[in-house]
Design a protein around this motif. Structure first.
Motif: not given
Length: 162
Positions: A24, A145, A142, A106, A63
């Protein structure tokens, strides 16, 4: 070496910490780099847009924070910040598996979010009033994630340890 005395469960759990944090984090570094390159190009023409662009550049960095959070949760579960718990191979493997969604999603979502942010930066360069729309488009990436964070959190927190 007596392989039976090796704490394989802890090793697997620590591998999960490393994977979640590294994957990530690398994705965030790439995503922020992509957006940052675009922002620097735009600011070379119009430095006054810095305030509008900084959010778009920073977004892919979240992330990496999520991956680090899962890593810390695993460490807390196995006593990695104090006295290590007795972690079986099965428990360690489940913790490693729990880290995988956050690491993979991520990484990918940070890179894709950096790309969306970069195109949003191009939009802001042409129409500064559209920064909210550009941020909204980047935030959509997002979502995935956050979903990976949720599944990793649930797996890590519900593995019975001890």
């Amino acid at each position: 070496m007596n392989w039976a005395s090796v704490p394989w469960g802890l090793i697997l759990a620590y591998a999960g910490v490393a994977f979640s944090s590294l994957a990530a984090g690398i994705g965030s570094a790439r995503g922020v780099g992509i957006a940052g390159n675009a922002a620097n190009g735009v600011m070379s023409e119009n430095p006054d847009l810095f305030g509008s662009l900084i959010v778009l550049v920073a977004l892919p960095g979240t992330q990496g924070i999520y991956g680090l959070l899962i890593g810390f949760l695993i460490l807390l579960r196995v006593g990695g910040l104090g006295v290590p718990e007795a972690v079986t191979i099965a428990q360690g493997f489940i913790l490693l598996l729990g880290a995988i969604p956050m690491g993979i999603v991520g990484y990918a979502s940070a890179v894709y979010q950096g790309q969306v942010a970069a195109t949003g930066i191009g939009l802001v360069a042409k129409r500064a009033e559209a920064s909210g729309k550009a941020i909204t488009m980047a935030v959509m990436v997002e979502t995935y994630a956050v979903l990976a964070l949720l599944i990793s959190f649930l797996v890590v927190m519900f593995v019975p340890i001890g």
